[in-house]
Design a protein around this motif. Structure first.
Motif, PDB file in Angstrom:
ATOM      1  N   MET A   1       0.834  -1.190   0.000  1.00  0.00           N
ATOM      2  CA  MET A   1       0.000   0.000   0.000  1.00  0.00           C
ATOM      3  C   MET A   1       0.879   1.255   0.000  1.00  0.00           C
ATOM      4  O   MET A   1       0.593   2.203  -0.699  1.00  0.00           O
ATOM      5  CB  MET A   1      -0.905   0.014   1.230  1.00  0.00           C
ATOM      6  N   LYS A   2       1.937   1.208   0.818  1.00  0.00           N
ATOM      7  CA  LYS A   2       2.803   2.383   0.905  1.00  0.00           C
ATOM      8  C   LYS A   2       3.516   2.622  -0.421  1.00  0.00           C
ATOM      9  O   LYS A   2       3.718   3.766  -0.832  1.00  0.00           O
ATOM     10  CB  LYS A   2       3.799   2.211   2.037  1.00  0.00           C
ATOM     11  N   GLN A   3       3.909   1.526  -1.108  1.00  0.00           N
ATOM     12  CA  GLN A   3       4.570   1.674  -2.398  1.00  0.00           C
ATOM     13  C   GLN A   3       3.601   2.250  -3.430  1.00  0.00           C
ATOM     14  O   GLN A   3       3.965   3.114  -4.210  1.00  0.00           O
ATOM     15  CB  GLN A   3       5.107   0.320  -2.874  1.00  0.00           C
ATOM     16  N   ARG A   4       2.363   1.806  -3.426  1.00  0.00           N
ATOM     17  CA  ARG A   4       1.371   2.372  -4.341  1.00  0.00           C
ATOM     18  C   ARG A   4       1.131   3.839  -4.037  1.00  0.00           C
ATOM     19  O   ARG A   4       0.905   4.642  -4.930  1.00  0.00           O
ATOM     20  CB  ARG A   4       0.052   1.615  -4.246  1.00  0.00           C
ATOM     21  N   ARG A   6       3.357   5.883  -2.773  1.00  0.00           N
ATOM     22  CA  ARG A   6       4.526   6.601  -3.301  1.00  0.00           C
ATOM     23  C   ARG A   6       4.425   6.745  -4.813  1.00  0.00           C
ATOM     24  O   ARG A   6       4.753   7.770  -5.381  1.00  0.00           O
ATOM     25  CB  ARG A   6       5.806   5.839  -2.954  1.00  0.00           C
ATOM     26  N   ASP A   7       3.959   5.663  -5.485  1.00  0.00           N
ATOM     27  CA  ASP A   7       3.866   5.693  -6.949  1.00  0.00           C
ATOM     28  C   ASP A   7       2.786   6.658  -7.435  1.00  0.00           C
ATOM     29  O   ASP A   7       2.813   7.081  -8.591  1.00  0.00           O
ATOM     30  CB  ASP A   7       3.565   4.298  -7.492  1.00  0.00           C
ATOM     31  N   SER A   8       1.840   6.988  -6.570  1.00  0.00           N
ATOM     32  CA  SER A   8       0.753   7.876  -6.990  1.00  0.00           C
ATOM     33  C   SER A   8       1.184   9.334  -7.078  1.00  0.00           C
ATOM     34  O   SER A   8       0.456  10.161  -7.617  1.00  0.00           O
ATOM     35  CB  SER A   8      -0.445   7.751  -6.042  1.00  0.00           C
ATOM     36  N   PHE A   9       2.383   9.680  -6.558  1.00  0.00           N
ATOM     37  CA  PHE A   9       2.889  11.046  -6.686  1.00  0.00           C
ATOM     38  C   PHE A   9       3.378  11.248  -8.103  1.00  0.00           C
ATOM     39  O   PHE A   9       4.334  10.611  -8.540  1.00  0.00           O
ATOM     40  CB  PHE A   9       4.057  11.302  -5.719  1.00  0.00           C
ATOM     41  N   LYS A  10       2.714  12.119  -8.856  1.00  0.00           N
ATOM     42  CA  LYS A  10       3.144  12.354 -10.222  1.00  0.00           C
ATOM     43  C   LYS A  10       4.192  13.470 -10.282  1.00  0.00           C
ATOM     44  O   LYS A  10       5.147  13.391 -11.010  1.00  0.00           O
ATOM     45  CB  LYS A  10       1.942  12.724 -11.067  1.00  0.00           C
ATOM     46  N   TYR A  11       4.013  14.483  -9.471  1.00  0.00           N
ATOM     47  CA  TYR A  11       4.947  15.609  -9.512  1.00  0.00           C
ATOM     48  C   TYR A  11       5.019  16.244  -8.136  1.00  0.00           C
ATOM     49  O   TYR A  11       4.004  16.639  -7.573  1.00  0.00           O
ATOM     50  CB  TYR A  11       4.479  16.659 -10.528  1.00  0.00           C
ATOM     51  N   ILE A  12       6.209  16.292  -7.597  1.00  0.00           N
ATOM     52  CA  ILE A  12       6.450  17.009  -6.357  1.00  0.00           C
ATOM     53  C   ILE A  12       7.527  18.044  -6.671  1.00  0.00           C
ATOM     54  O   ILE A  12       8.618  17.688  -7.097  1.00  0.00           O
ATOM     55  CB  ILE A  12       6.924  16.074  -5.225  1.00  0.00           C
ATOM     56  N   ALA A  24       9.788   8.478   3.045  1.00  0.00           N
ATOM     57  CA  ALA A  24       9.296   7.679   4.169  1.00  0.00           C
ATOM     58  C   ALA A  24       7.802   7.926   4.342  1.00  0.00           C
ATOM     59  O   ALA A  24       7.358   9.062   4.463  1.00  0.00           O
ATOM     60  CB  ALA A  24      10.036   8.038   5.446  1.00  0.00           C
ATOM     61  N   VAL A  25       7.040   6.832   4.338  1.00  0.00           N
ATOM     62  CA  VAL A  25       5.596   6.919   4.526  1.00  0.00           C
ATOM     63  C   VAL A  25       5.266   6.201   5.823  1.00  0.00           C
ATOM     64  O   VAL A  25       5.530   5.016   5.972  1.00  0.00           O
ATOM     65  CB  VAL A  25       4.833   6.272   3.355  1.00  0.00           C
ATOM     66  N   LEU A  26       4.705   6.928   6.757  1.00  0.00           N
ATOM     67  CA  LEU A  26       4.347   6.345   8.049  1.00  0.00           C
ATOM     68  C   LEU A  26       2.856   6.030   8.080  1.00  0.00           C
ATOM     69  O   LEU A  26       2.069   6.610   7.333  1.00  0.00           O
ATOM     70  CB  LEU A  26       4.705   7.311   9.178  1.00  0.00           C
ATOM     71  N   ASP A  27       2.480   5.093   8.945  1.00  0.00           N
ATOM     72  CA  ASP A  27       1.075   4.697   9.047  1.00  0.00           C
ATOM     73  C   ASP A  27       0.190   5.839   9.528  1.00  0.00           C
ATOM     74  O   ASP A  27      -0.989   5.889   9.198  1.00  0.00           O
ATOM     75  CB  ASP A  27       0.917   3.502  10.004  1.00  0.00           C
ATOM     76  N   LYS A  34      -5.792   9.197   4.211  1.00  0.00           N
ATOM     77  CA  LYS A  34      -6.856   9.616   3.300  1.00  0.00           C
ATOM     78  C   LYS A  34      -6.765   8.858   1.988  1.00  0.00           C
ATOM     79  O   LYS A  34      -7.777   8.408   1.441  1.00  0.00           O
ATOM     80  CB  LYS A  34      -6.770  11.121   3.040  1.00  0.00           C
ATOM     81  N   TRP A  35      -5.538   8.723   1.471  1.00  0.00           N
ATOM     82  CA  TRP A  35      -5.363   8.006   0.212  1.00  0.00           C
ATOM     83  C   TRP A  35      -5.773   6.548   0.372  1.00  0.00           C
ATOM     84  O   TRP A  35      -6.444   5.977  -0.491  1.00  0.00           O
ATOM     85  CB  TRP A  35      -3.896   8.086  -0.222  1.00  0.00           C
ATOM     86  N   ARG A  36      -5.383   5.902   1.467  1.00  0.00           N
ATOM     87  CA  ARG A  36      -5.714   4.488   1.703  1.00  0.00           C
ATOM     88  C   ARG A  36      -7.223   4.285   1.829  1.00  0.00           C
ATOM     89  O   ARG A  36      -7.775   3.337   1.283  1.00  0.00           O
ATOM     90  CB  ARG A  36      -5.009   3.983   2.954  1.00  0.00           C
ATOM     91  N   TYR A  37      -7.895   5.194   2.529  1.00  0.00           N
ATOM     92  CA  TYR A  37      -9.347   5.103   2.663  1.00  0.00           C
ATOM     93  C   TYR A  37     -10.021   5.192   1.293  1.00  0.00           C
ATOM     94  O   TYR A  37     -10.907   4.399   0.960  1.00  0.00           O
ATOM     95  CB  TYR A  37      -9.858   6.211   3.591  1.00  0.00           C
ATOM     96  N   GLY A  38      -9.602   6.143   0.478  1.00  0.00           N
ATOM     97  CA  GLY A  38     -10.168   6.281  -0.868  1.00  0.00           C
ATOM     98  C   GLY A  38      -9.866   5.075  -1.741  1.00  0.00           C
ATOM     99  O   GLY A  38     -10.714   4.613  -2.499  1.00  0.00           O
ATOM    100  N   PHE A  39      -8.638   4.559  -1.637  1.00  0.00           N
ATOM    101  CA  PHE A  39      -8.230   3.400  -2.427  1.00  0.00           C
ATOM    102  C   PHE A  39      -9.077   2.179  -2.066  1.00  0.00           C
ATOM    103  O   PHE A  39      -9.584   1.476  -2.940  1.00  0.00           O
ATOM    104  CB  PHE A  39      -6.741   3.124  -2.170  1.00  0.00           C
ATOM    105  N   LEU A  40      -9.254   1.930  -0.756  1.00  0.00           N
ATOM    106  CA  LEU A  40     -10.046   0.778  -0.320  1.00  0.00           C
ATOM    107  C   LEU A  40     -11.515   0.943  -0.679  1.00  0.00           C
ATOM    108  O   LEU A  40     -12.183  -0.029  -1.035  1.00  0.00           O
ATOM    109  CB  LEU A  40      -9.880   0.564   1.185  1.00  0.00           C
TER     110      LEU A  40
END
Length: 133
Positions: A1-4, A6-12, A24-27, A34-40
């Motif tokens: 989930m964390k890798q997905r 990270r991959d969802s960032f198109k431009y920073i 680093a993505v923390l729980d 928010k992203w995980r809730y929308g994804f699920l």
């Protein structure tokens, strides 16, 4: 989930691609939650028709009968998914278990006597007793 995530960032802005890999993505990150809730939610809504047909669920609007049958609180409104309970199947199961209990308690009862006590045919009684053995 964390890798997905990270991959969802198109431009920073002001970040290089190698810095994105080490991001680093923390729980407890709000953005990740928010992203995980929308994804699920999207995954669940995509797979809901398959789940409903596979598990034999039924979609119904909450009413007094459903509230009483499933102990649904008053504040819940709209639609709910539930497994359909057929009254006929429930009654047949009750009859079968009643027949088996009668036969266990008194072996001298004939199939005709059990059928008259339960309120079904002799053939049904013999079928239930055959399936038990």
């Amino acid at each position: 989930m964390k890798q997905r995530y990270r991959d969802s960032f198109k431009y920073i802005p002001k970040k290089k691609s190698d810095e994105l890999d080490s991001l680093a993505v923390l729980d407890n990150d709000v953005g990740f939650q928010k992203w995980r809730y929308g994804f699920l939610a999207k995954k669940l809504s995509m797979n809901m028709p398959a789940i409903i047909s596979n598990q034999e669920y039924r979609k119904a609007r909450v009413n007094k009968l459903l509230r009483k049958q499933f102990d649904i609180p008053i504040h819940i409104k709209g639609f709910v998914y539930h497994q359909e309970i057929s009254e006929q199947g429930k009654q047949l199961e009750d009859k079968a278990s009643h027949i088996l209990r009668l036969k266990q308690h008194d072996l001298s009862l004939s199939n005709a006597q059990i059928a008259s006590l339960v309120g079904c045919s002799r053939q049904y009684v013999s079928n239930v007793l055959k399936c038990r053995d």
